[in-house]
Design a protein around this motif. Structure first.
Motif, short mmCIF file in Angstrom:
data_model
loop_
_atom_site.label_atom_id
_atom_site.label_comp_id
_atom_site.label_asym_id
_atom_site.label_seq_id
_atom_site.Cartn_x
_atom_site.Cartn_y
_atom_site.Cartn_z
N ALA A 153 0.83 -1.22 0.00
CA ALA A 153 0.00 0.00 0.00
C ALA A 153 0.86 1.27 0.00
CB ALA A 153 -0.92 0.00 1.21
N LEU B 288 2.62 2.24 2.77
CA LEU B 288 2.66 2.80 4.13
C LEU B 288 3.91 2.35 4.89
CD1 LEU B 288 -1.11 2.35 4.99
CD2 LEU B 288 0.05 4.41 4.21
N SER C 197 4.27 7.11 -4.17
CA SER C 197 3.61 7.39 -2.89
C SER C 197 2.28 6.65 -2.79
CB SER C 197 3.39 8.89 -2.74
OG SER C 197 2.42 9.31 -3.67
N PRO C 198 1.78 6.41 -1.56
CA PRO C 198 0.51 5.68 -1.40
C PRO C 198 -0.65 6.37 -2.12
CG PRO C 198 1.31 6.52 0.72
CD PRO C 198 2.40 6.72 -0.27
N GLU C 199 -0.61 7.71 -2.17
CA GLU C 199 -1.69 8.44 -2.84
C GLU C 199 -1.77 8.08 -4.30
OE1 GLU C 199 0.63 9.52 -0.76
OE2 GLU C 199 0.35 11.63 -0.24
N CYS D 1 -4.27 1.72 -4.42
CA CYS D 1 -4.66 0.43 -3.84
C CYS D 1 -5.96 0.62 -3.06
CB CYS D 1 -3.60 -0.06 -2.86
SG CYS D 1 -2.02 -0.47 -3.61
N VAL E 26 -7.65 -0.65 0.23
CA VAL E 26 -7.16 -1.37 1.42
C VAL E 26 -8.28 -1.55 2.44
CG1 VAL E 26 -5.35 -1.48 3.17
CG2 VAL E 26 -4.96 -0.15 1.08
N PHE F 163 -8.25 -2.48 6.17
CA PHE F 163 -7.29 -2.69 7.26
C PHE F 163 -7.87 -3.64 8.30
CE2 PHE F 163 -6.14 1.39 5.44
CZ PHE F 163 -4.77 1.33 5.38
N PHE G 89 -15.20 9.15 0.43
CA PHE G 89 -13.97 9.91 0.72
C PHE G 89 -12.93 9.81 -0.41
CE2 PHE G 89 -9.80 10.71 2.43
CZ PHE G 89 -9.98 11.80 3.25
N GLY G 90 -12.66 8.56 -0.83
CA GLY G 90 -11.63 8.37 -1.86
C GLY G 90 -12.05 8.96 -3.20
N SER H 150 -11.64 12.59 -3.03
CA SER H 150 -10.20 12.93 -3.09
C SER H 150 -9.71 12.92 -4.54
CB SER H 150 -9.36 11.92 -2.30
OG SER H 150 -9.74 11.93 -0.95
N MET I 228 -13.39 2.42 -5.30
CA MET I 228 -12.35 3.06 -6.12
C MET I 228 -11.99 2.22 -7.34
SD MET I 228 -11.72 5.75 -4.31
CE MET I 228 -10.15 6.37 -4.91
N ARG J 146 -4.53 8.43 2.93
CA ARG J 146 -3.51 8.54 1.87
C ARG J 146 -3.67 7.42 0.84
NH1 ARG J 146 2.23 8.66 4.13
NH2 ARG J 146 2.72 9.40 2.05
N ARG K 220 -5.59 17.56 2.03
CA ARG K 220 -6.91 16.97 2.28
C ARG K 220 -6.89 16.12 3.56
NH1 ARG K 220 -11.92 15.94 0.20
NH2 ARG K 220 -12.68 13.80 0.34
#
Lengths: 209, 263
Positions: free
Chosen positions: A46, A48, A73-75, A79, A81, A83, A100-101, A104, A152, B166, B174
């Protein structure tokens, strides 16, 4: 779509060499004892956590190759995820968590809402779309977390014990739903599990740690 | 109900400490000329000072929030070298004698000050002895209070939620706006209230940097100070106003300060 991870994952003092390979439409099960690094593998893919050495290549794109200073980067990895500790945003209700995603990524509010509700329906969670995580049961939270990852349409779906709190009927539903979605979207799913019946039901490959 | 077991000696010390704080406050209530309260409170000097105090302290609290919340976030999450030094410098005004803060501001932003000379020479801007100077002095003194409260709240937040955001493509901005800010909302409100209360009571830095001109830069604490010698009863009434506001802020925010980020 392909994923190749060959290298040393680490978190704090923990280190372990792992080899994970996955292809288009596959569900790969990651199994192993507690503390064997299963979640660390998920975090590393991911973005992280970083590899100590080796390489993580996805679709010929180097996501993490420390020797060459290559890092995505994760952004930017995209992926999805789920958790182990769910990590729903406590101040947002279920549908806002799922949106949210999308938001974004610049999806307009109404379109995001429509897609989020569709995905919540897919995992049978639309009935509690307006409830906050604190008011949901463990299983309900996992459904919302799954919807949040699926909405997503990720190329790589990472699931860290995603069904540990769901009831038996939902568990069976998810075991049908997951391979279908992965097949249809041509994604790759990596799933950490302790449940051997999950492995035999949906995994096309098993990675033991 | 089970009684807490505390020794008699400890209880006596605690009672003495309480009396030390409560007695002076109570004395203001006792000595306030209640029959003249309305008359004094409606005098022009009082009204002007109260208005200037409220206006500048509200602006200072907003400025402190706009600057202090991002600063607190950087301090809470930065791993860069020098973060600790930046934090130390930012909270120095908290322990600095306010009058020294005023001297520092005058030296920096005075008409012939280190930076103020450029403001004056290039744009004709002179900050000292203006209402803007009061706001700057109040922000200077109040910012550390806000930063300490808010940074502590950001530190207690679950970084796992930020990681989750993220992976969903959220930019750092954000993550800050949509995950960290709501998570620390209670402490941010408490920090702003604390900064506002501190600004309202500000005296030393303000009087040094902005002066005490009635109707222009004279705040309520300055008016209290000036009237002590000439009109003690009026200074008592103004003190009462400040005590009531302070008690109100503390009573409203007490729980938030006690419990940190959880509320």
């Amino acid at each position: 779509m392909s994923l190749e991870l060959h290298g040393t994952v680490h978190r704090g003092d923990f280190q372990r060499h792992v080899d994970v390979t996955a292809d288009n439409g596959e569900v790969v099960a990651i199994v192993g004892a507690n503390g064997s690094g299963k979640s660390t593998v998920i975090h590393t893919i991911a973005g992280l956590a970083a590899l100590a050495d080796g390489s993580l290549i996805v679709n010929d794109t180097p996501w993490d190759v420390p020797a060459n200073n290559q890092w995505v980067s994760p952004e930017q990895r995209g992926c999805g995820v789920v958790f182990q500790d769910v990590r729903l945003f406590p101040h947002l209700n279920a549908v806002q968590n799922v949106m949210f995603g999308l938001r974004s990524g610049g999806v307009k509010r109404n379109d995001a809402l429509e897609r989020a509700m569709e995905t919540l329906s897919e995992v049978d969670a639309h009935a509690f779309a307006l409830r906050t995580p604190a008011s949901l049961s463990g299983g309900e939270r996992q459904r919302v977390a799954l919807a949040r990852a699926l909405v997503m349409k990720p190329r790589v779906l990472l699931l860290d014990e995603p069904f540990s709190a769901v009831d038996e009927r939902s568990h069976a539903d998810f075991l049908q739903l997951l391979p279908r979605i992965v097949r249809e979207t041509g994604a790759i799913a990596l799933m950490v599990t302790h449940d051997h019946s999950d492995v035999s039901a949906i995994a096309s490959r098993v990675v033991g740690l | 109900m089970r009684k807490p077991s505390t020794s008699l000696g400890l209880r006596a010390i605690a009672l003495f400490a309480f009396i030390l704080v409560a007695l002076p406050l109570l004395s203001i209530f006792i000595r306030t000329p209640w029959s003249e309260l309305g008359n004094i409170a409606s005098q022009k000097t009082t009204r002007d000072a109260l208005f200037i105090s409220l206006e500048t302290s509200v602006i200072a609290a907003i400025v402190a929030a706009l600057l202090g919340v991002p600063l607190s976030w950087m301090l809470a999450r930065s791993t860069a070298r020098g973060t600790s030094l930046v934090r130390t410098i930012c909270i120095v005004p908290m322990v600095l004698p306010p009058v020294v803060g005023g001297i520092a501001l005058l030296t920096a932003f005075g008409r012939r000050g280190v930076f103020g000379r450029f403001l004056y020479d290039w744009w004709g801007v002179s900050l000292p002895f203006t209402r803007t100077a009061i706001v700057i002095a109040q922000v200077f003194v109040a910012l550390p209070f806000l930063v300490l409260a808010v940074e502590s709240a950001f530190r207690q937040l679950d970084t796992g939620l930020e990681d989750a955001a993220r992976t969903m493509g959220a930019s750092p901005l954000r993550v800050f706006l949509r995950v960290a800010l709501p998570g620390a909302r209670g402490s941010i409100v408490a920090g702003i209230a604390l900064a506002w209360a501190r600004s309202l009571g500000e005296f030393g830095a303000s009087i040094t940097f902005a002066g005490s001109f009635p109707g222009k830069t004279q705040t309520l604490p300055m008016a209290v100070y000036e009237l002590v010698a000439t009109d003690y009863r009026a200074s008592l009434v103004m003190s009462l106003i400040l005590v009531v506001i302070s008690v109100g802020v503390i009573a409203t925010m007490r729980d938030r300060w006690m419990t940190g980020a959880q509320r």
